[in-house]
Design an enzyme around this catalytic site. Sequence first.
Site, PDB file in Angstrom:
ATOM      1  CD1 TRP A 102      37.579  31.576  38.256  1.00 39.54           C
ATOM      2  CD2 TRP A 102      39.784  31.254  38.251  1.00 39.54           C
ATOM      3  NE1 TRP A 102      37.826  30.397  37.596  1.00 39.54           N
ATOM      4  CE2 TRP A 102      39.169  30.179  37.567  1.00 39.54           C
ATOM      5  CE3 TRP A 102      41.177  31.283  38.376  1.00 39.54           C
ATOM      6  CZ2 TRP A 102      39.906  29.126  37.017  1.00 39.54           C
ATOM      7  CZ3 TRP A 102      41.900  30.226  37.825  1.00 39.54           C
ATOM      8  CH2 TRP A 102      41.272  29.172  37.160  1.00 39.54           C
ATOM      9  CG  ASP A 172      39.173  38.158  36.339  1.00 40.74           C
ATOM     10  OD1 ASP A 172      38.906  38.177  35.127  1.00 40.74           O
ATOM     11  OD2 ASP A 172      39.618  37.158  36.929  1.00 40.74           O
ATOM     12  CE  LYS A 196      36.807  31.738  31.009  1.00 42.66           C
ATOM     13  NZ  LYS A 196      36.795  30.389  31.555  1.00 42.66           N
TER      14      LYS A 196
END
Length: 361
Positions: A102, A172, A196
Site C-alpha cells: 500500500w 495511512d 478495518k
Amino acid sequence: MKAIHNFNAGPSALPKEVLREAQAQLLNFNHTGMSIMELSHRSKVYEEVHEQAKSLLKELMGISDKYEVLFLQGGASLQFSMVPLNLLTEGSVASYVLTGAWSEKAYEEASKIGETSIIASTKDSNYTTIPTDTTFNLPINSSYLHITSNNTIYGTQFHSYPETGQVPLIADMSSDILSKKINIDSFSLIYAGAQKNLGPAGVTVVILRKDLLPNIPASIPTTLNYNTHVKNNSLYNTPPTFAIYLLSLVLKWVKEHGGVEVIEERNNKKASLLYRSIDESDGFYIPHATKESRSNMNITFTLPTEKLTKEFLAKAVENGFIGLNGHRSIGGCRASIYNAVSYESCEAFSHFMSRFKKSNF
C-alpha cells in the site's frame, strides 16, 4: 448456525452490539418511519448523526481544534492521489517510506503528480520489517513524509513514529486507527478507510491540520480539494450516510467499552496470545514479520509446506474460522484481529492451531 470467527482482513468484523442496534433501527430510524438510508443528508435527523460521529472521533482520539475531520469517499486509495494533489507544491518533493504494497501504491500515485523520493524501504527483506532507525534524513524541500502505519499484507506495524521536525508527517492508518493510543499532534494528516476498525466500507476518515489548508492550490479539481470538503462539512456531495451512521455506532461502542486505552490493552492480549502460539510451535508455524516489527492487527505466518498450509486453511474453515488466507501476493495465512474481533475468537483459534499442529507435526 454454528459459531463463526471472522478474521477477514477487510471488510472485517463489526461489533455484534453495533449490528444489532443498526438492525433494530433499520426500518424506523429515530421514530422517522424511514431507514437512515432513506433520509436526506441535509435533514436535521441525519445532521445529528454526522456531528455525533465527528464529536466521538475527536473525543476518543484526542483531536484538538487545530484539526479538521472529514468523511470522504474513494477509500484510502483515493487519498494516495489527494494527498500529493493538495500538498505537493511545485519545487518541493514528497518523501515516502516503503514498508509494503500500500505504501508502494501511494508512492506510485504521488510520482504521477510531482517529484517524489523514497527515504527508506524494506522491500529487499520482502517487507518483513519496519525501518529500525526512524530518524530519516529528509530533503530540505520535502513537502511531507508519508508512512503506512500498519501493513495488512505483510503483518508489520510502526510501533514508534518518525520525528520529522517542521516537515509534515502523513500517515495511512487504515488498518490500525483507533486500535491504540497515539499522539495526534505528531501528525499533520491521517487518513483511513473505515473497513478495518471504524465501520463498514464506503467512508474514509481524513484528519488534517488546519494550517495546511491555505496553501492548497485553487486549481485542483473541486471534489479533490480538501478545502471544498472542509467548507461544506463533508456534505459537498451526498456522503455515504449509512456508513457514517455505522461509524458513529462503532465509536459509541468503543467509548462504552472504556475508550482507546482499553481497546489497546485488549488488542495487545489478543496479539500476544496468537504470537505465542506461533513462537511455541517449534517451527511448525513460521512468522513472516520480525519480532520487533510485528503487527497487532494482522498476524501473518505460513506452515512448513504448501500442502500443509492448504490443509490448515481448509480445516480452519470447517471449524468456523473465516478469512485466514494470506493475501494473494504472498500466500500463507493471515489472522486479522481488529478491534471487533473478540479475545474469545482468538483463544478458540489458538486452540485450533495447537490441535492442528499435534495432528500433523
